[in-house]
Design a protein around this motif. Sequence first.
Motif, PDB file in Angstrom:
ATOM      1  N   GLY A 181      43.960  68.704  41.976  1.00 14.87           N
ATOM      2  CA  GLY A 181      44.486  67.479  42.485  1.00 14.87           C
ATOM      3  C   GLY A 181      45.305  66.411  41.366  1.00 14.87           C
ATOM      4  N   SER A 182      45.367  66.971  40.515  1.00 10.71           N
ATOM      5  CA  SER A 182      46.176  66.228  39.473  1.00 10.71           C
ATOM      6  C   SER A 182      47.838  66.126  39.556  1.00 10.71           C
ATOM      7  CB  SER A 182      45.805  66.904  38.037  1.00 10.71           C
ATOM      8  OG  SER A 182      46.334  68.339  38.096  1.00 10.71           O
ATOM      9  N   ASP A 183      48.315  67.024  40.648  1.00  6.12           N
ATOM     10  CA  ASP A 183      49.494  67.100  40.847  1.00  6.12           C
ATOM     11  C   ASP A 183      49.762  67.326  42.404  1.00  6.12           C
ATOM     12  OD1 ASP A 183      49.039  69.915  41.298  1.00  6.12           O
ATOM     13  OD2 ASP A 183      50.176  70.572  39.512  1.00  6.12           O
ATOM     14  N   ASP A 184      51.070  67.412  42.842  1.00  6.32           N
ATOM     15  CA  ASP A 184      51.178  67.611  44.166  1.00  6.32           C
ATOM     16  C   ASP A 184      51.055  69.223  44.870  1.00  6.32           C
ATOM     17  OD1 ASP A 184      53.488  68.831  43.093  1.00  6.32           O
ATOM     18  OD2 ASP A 184      55.022  67.800  44.296  1.00  6.32           O
ATOM     19  N   GLN A 185      50.793  70.074  44.111  1.00  7.58           N
ATOM     20  CA  GLN A 185      50.352  71.606  44.082  1.00  7.58           C
ATOM     21  C   GLN A 185      48.999  71.585  44.325  1.00  7.58           C
ATOM     22  OE1 GLN A 185      53.095  73.677  44.624  1.00  7.58           O
ATOM     23  NE2 GLN A 185      54.081  71.694  44.560  1.00  7.58           N
ATOM     24  N   SER A 186      47.944  70.766  44.393  1.00 10.34           N
ATOM     25  CA  SER A 186      46.554  71.028  44.753  1.00 10.34           C
ATOM     26  C   SER A 186      45.853  69.955  45.138  1.00 10.34           C
ATOM     27  CB  SER A 186      45.949  71.219  43.454  1.00 10.34           C
ATOM     28  OG  SER A 186      46.149  70.277  42.469  1.00 10.34           O
ATOM     29  N   TRP A 187      44.784  70.050  45.923  1.00 15.44           N
ATOM     30  CA  TRP A 187      44.024  68.929  46.616  1.00 15.44           C
ATOM     31  C   TRP A 187      42.516  69.440  46.184  1.00 15.44           C
ATOM     32  CZ3 TRP A 187      48.259  71.744  47.871  1.00 15.44           C
ATOM     33  CH2 TRP A 187      49.220  70.994  48.706  1.00 15.44           C
ATOM     34  N   GLY A 188      41.780  68.295  45.891  1.00  8.97           N
ATOM     35  CA  GLY A 188      40.527  68.780  45.370  1.00  8.97           C
ATOM     36  C   GLY A 188      39.548  67.322  45.793  1.00  8.97           C
ATOM     37  N   TRP A 189      38.343  67.963  45.878  1.00  4.64           N
ATOM     38  CA  TRP A 189      37.117  66.893  46.026  1.00  4.64           C
ATOM     39  C   TRP A 189      36.189  67.017  44.807  1.00  4.64           C
ATOM     40  CZ3 TRP A 189      32.183  67.893  49.483  1.00  4.64           C
ATOM     41  CH2 TRP A 189      31.505  67.120  49.519  1.00  4.64           C
ATOM     42  N   ASN A 190      36.194  65.941  43.983  1.00  3.21           N
ATOM     43  CA  ASN A 190      35.302  65.917  42.663  1.00  3.21           C
ATOM     44  C   ASN A 190      34.111  65.654  43.226  1.00  3.21           C
ATOM     45  OD1 ASN A 190      34.429  65.523  40.365  1.00  3.21           O
ATOM     46  ND2 ASN A 190      35.538  63.792  39.711  1.00  3.21           N
ATOM     47  N   LEU A 191      32.878  66.570  42.905  1.00  2.00           N
ATOM     48  CA  LEU A 191      31.514  66.648  43.374  1.00  2.00           C
ATOM     49  C   LEU A 191      30.924  65.557  42.372  1.00  2.00           C
ATOM     50  CD1 LEU A 191      30.829  70.428  43.758  1.00  2.00           C
ATOM     51  CD2 LEU A 191      31.532  68.642  45.587  1.00  2.00           C
ATOM     52  N   VAL A 192      31.446  65.091  41.389  1.00  2.00           N
ATOM     53  CA  VAL A 192      30.658  64.275  40.259  1.00  2.00           C
ATOM     54  C   VAL A 192      30.685  62.927  41.006  1.00  2.00           C
ATOM     55  CG1 VAL A 192      30.645  63.199  38.077  1.00  2.00           C
ATOM     56  CG2 VAL A 192      31.060  65.639  38.378  1.00  2.00           C
ATOM     57  N   ASP A 193      31.581  62.348  41.318  1.00  2.00           N
ATOM     58  CA  ASP A 193      32.024  60.942  41.783  1.00  2.00           C
ATOM     59  C   ASP A 193      32.477  60.896  43.476  1.00  2.00           C
ATOM     60  OD1 ASP A 193      34.660  61.649  41.784  1.00  2.00           O
ATOM     61  OD2 ASP A 193      35.347  60.387  40.049  1.00  2.00           O
ATOM     62  N   ASN A 194      32.418  62.031  44.144  1.00  2.00           N
ATOM     63  CA  ASN A 194      32.828  62.051  45.488  1.00  2.00           C
ATOM     64  C   ASN A 194      34.157  61.326  45.880  1.00  2.00           C
ATOM     65  OD1 ASN A 194      30.361  63.305  46.136  1.00  2.00           O
ATOM     66  ND2 ASN A 194      29.491  61.308  46.860  1.00  2.00           N
ATOM     67  N   ASN A 195      35.011  61.692  44.819  1.00  2.00           N
ATOM     68  CA  ASN A 195      36.502  61.466  45.006  1.00  2.00           C
ATOM     69  C   ASN A 195      37.472  62.401  45.481  1.00  2.00           C
ATOM     70  OD1 ASN A 195      36.445  58.414  44.427  1.00  2.00           O
ATOM     71  ND2 ASN A 195      36.886  58.850  42.340  1.00  2.00           N
ATOM     72  N   LEU A 196      38.420  61.776  46.522  1.00  2.00           N
ATOM     73  CA  LEU A 196      39.392  63.088  46.860  1.00  2.00           C
ATOM     74  C   LEU A 196      40.602  62.710  46.241  1.00  2.00           C
ATOM     75  CD1 LEU A 196      39.039  62.707  50.858  1.00  2.00           C
ATOM     76  CD2 LEU A 196      37.903  64.696  49.281  1.00  2.00           C
ATOM     77  N   LEU A 197      41.177  63.849  45.544  1.00  2.00           N
ATOM     78  CA  LEU A 197      42.129  63.871  44.746  1.00  2.00           C
ATOM     79  C   LEU A 197      43.485  64.509  45.190  1.00  2.00           C
ATOM     80  CD1 LEU A 197      39.902  64.633  41.683  1.00  2.00           C
ATOM     81  CD2 LEU A 197      40.672  62.438  42.240  1.00  2.00           C
ATOM     82  N   HIS A 198      44.571  64.139  45.064  1.00  2.00           N
ATOM     83  CA  HIS A 198      45.916  64.768  45.087  1.00  2.00           C
ATOM     84  C   HIS A 198      46.889  64.112  44.672  1.00  2.00           C
ATOM     85  CE1 HIS A 198      49.113  66.954  47.070  1.00  2.00           C
ATOM     86  NE2 HIS A 198      49.521  65.878  47.941  1.00  2.00           N
ATOM     87  N   ASN A 199      47.910  64.725  43.779  1.00  2.00           N
ATOM     88  CA  ASN A 199      49.160  64.184  43.214  1.00  2.00           C
ATOM     89  C   ASN A 199      48.677  63.380  42.267  1.00  2.00           C
ATOM     90  OD1 ASN A 199      51.943  64.199  42.912  1.00  2.00           O
ATOM     91  ND2 ASN A 199      52.238  62.575  44.497  1.00  2.00           N
ATOM     92  N   GLY A 200      47.739  63.425  41.379  1.00  2.00           N
ATOM     93  CA  GLY A 200      47.111  62.791  40.393  1.00  2.00           C
ATOM     94  C   GLY A 200      46.601  61.228  40.708  1.00  2.00           C
ATOM     95  N   GLU A 201      46.445  61.166  42.229  1.00  2.00           N
ATOM     96  CA  GLU A 201      45.930  60.042  42.690  1.00  2.00           C
ATOM     97  C   GLU A 201      44.451  60.062  43.614  1.00  2.00           C
ATOM     98  OE1 GLU A 201      48.908  58.396  45.151  1.00  2.00           O
ATOM     99  OE2 GLU A 201      50.089  57.725  43.655  1.00  2.00           O
ATOM    100  N   VAL A 202      43.592  58.926  43.695  1.00  2.00           N
ATOM    101  CA  VAL A 202      42.449  59.109  44.253  1.00  2.00           C
ATOM    102  C   VAL A 202      42.682  58.710  45.780  1.00  2.00           C
ATOM    103  CG1 VAL A 202      40.230  58.079  44.603  1.00  2.00           C
ATOM    104  CG2 VAL A 202      41.201  58.653  42.129  1.00  2.00           C
ATOM    105  N   ASN A 203      42.345  59.766  46.733  1.00  2.00           N
ATOM    106  CA  ASN A 203      42.788  59.224  47.984  1.00  2.00           C
ATOM    107  C   ASN A 203      41.552  59.091  48.842  1.00  2.00           C
ATOM    108  OD1 ASN A 203      45.173  60.457  47.202  1.00  2.00           O
ATOM    109  ND2 ASN A 203      45.342  61.931  48.999  1.00  2.00           N
ATOM    110  N   GLY A 204      40.688  58.154  48.145  1.00  2.00           N
ATOM    111  CA  GLY A 204      39.368  57.609  48.832  1.00  2.00           C
ATOM    112  C   GLY A 204      38.312  58.370  48.484  1.00  2.00           C
ATOM    113  N   SER A 205      37.066  58.083  48.862  1.00  2.00           N
ATOM    114  CA  SER A 205      35.800  58.539  48.532  1.00  2.00           C
ATOM    115  C   SER A 205      35.383  59.613  49.741  1.00  2.00           C
ATOM    116  CB  SER A 205      34.638  57.590  48.442  1.00  2.00           C
ATOM    117  OG  SER A 205      34.604  56.724  49.644  1.00  2.00           O
ATOM    118  N   PHE A 206      34.687  60.399  49.639  1.00  2.00           N
ATOM    119  CA  PHE A 206      34.154  61.487  50.430  1.00  2.00           C
ATOM    120  C   PHE A 206      33.022  62.172  50.100  1.00  2.00           C
ATOM    121  CE2 PHE A 206      34.151  65.751  52.409  1.00  2.00           C
ATOM    122  CZ  PHE A 206      34.597  65.714  53.682  1.00  2.00           C
ATOM    123  N   PRO A 207      31.975  62.207  51.319  1.00  2.00           N
ATOM    124  CA  PRO A 207      32.259  61.772  52.576  1.00  2.00           C
ATOM    125  C   PRO A 207      32.405  60.289  53.033  1.00  2.00           C
ATOM    126  CG  PRO A 207      29.987  62.542  52.485  1.00  2.00           C
ATOM    127  CD  PRO A 207      30.812  62.850  51.114  1.00  2.00           C
TER     128      PRO A 207
END
Length: 277
Positions: A181-207
């Motif tokens: 999620g640190s660049d535009d080539q990946s999409w991730g969910w950080n299980l530690v803080d429940n944040n969604l990550l893409h392109n080096g940015e936090v895309n909101g919390s999840f769920p």
Amino acid sequence: HLASAGRSPPPGGGGGGGGGAAAGGPGWRLPGRVLELVFSYLELRELRSCALVCKLWHRVLHGDENSEVWRSLAARCLAEEALRTDILCNVPTYKGKVRAFHHAFSTNDCSRNVYIKKNGFTLHRNPIAQSTDGARTKIGFSEGRHAWEVWWEGPLGTVAVIGIATKRAAMQCQGYVALLGSDDQSWGWNLVDNNLLHNGEVNGSFPQCNNAPKYQIGERIRVILDMEDKTLAFERGYEFLGVAFRGLPKVCLYPAVSAVYGNTEVTLVYLGKPLDG
């Protein structure tokens, strides 16, 4: 040579419709039980070729996903640990277990600081300081709908991310960061803080709910990639948590994870097409 025998035209003529070309070959006339026994000695690539010969061969190979063909292949390509433990407990058939193995973490497409355990499905991160390390699966997807399970078998540390990545996404970097999620080539969910990550940015919390429960070690998260709707969603247990990412690009996307904690382990098991409802 079995597939060639099955495709041989009958003497004096060149086959017709409905598998006629295969009908004259000696392999075509073998009873289904005998074909199954012969197929049980073949490897996956050869079985794929045999399935194209005629309807009978296709039916013998794919009619029963727990047939001797798939049991034998699973015994040859899967580690005993994978078959006798609960790693594959949610993959009910031997054909599904073989498929899961071929969709597992790649030993050639991961950080140098991790290795894939002998069971074939679990990543082990070595205790390397100031490094974030990830891995992709052997096979990616550019179409269809796919589901897999991921779970941590050790501490999460400060960052533990599950999601998807293209082939261009980095699988190692310095420091303890959310690599997936640190660049535009990946999409991730950080299980530690429940944040969604893409392109080096936090895309909101999840769920997206109040006081969302934190991930518990050993809890299986189901990831659902829909390349038709271009979405990535997650489930916890039997609860659908919602769609995390929309508008995914029409490129080949690989299941992936990234971890920072030394000696932590992450297991990923491909399940196949998700069950609706």
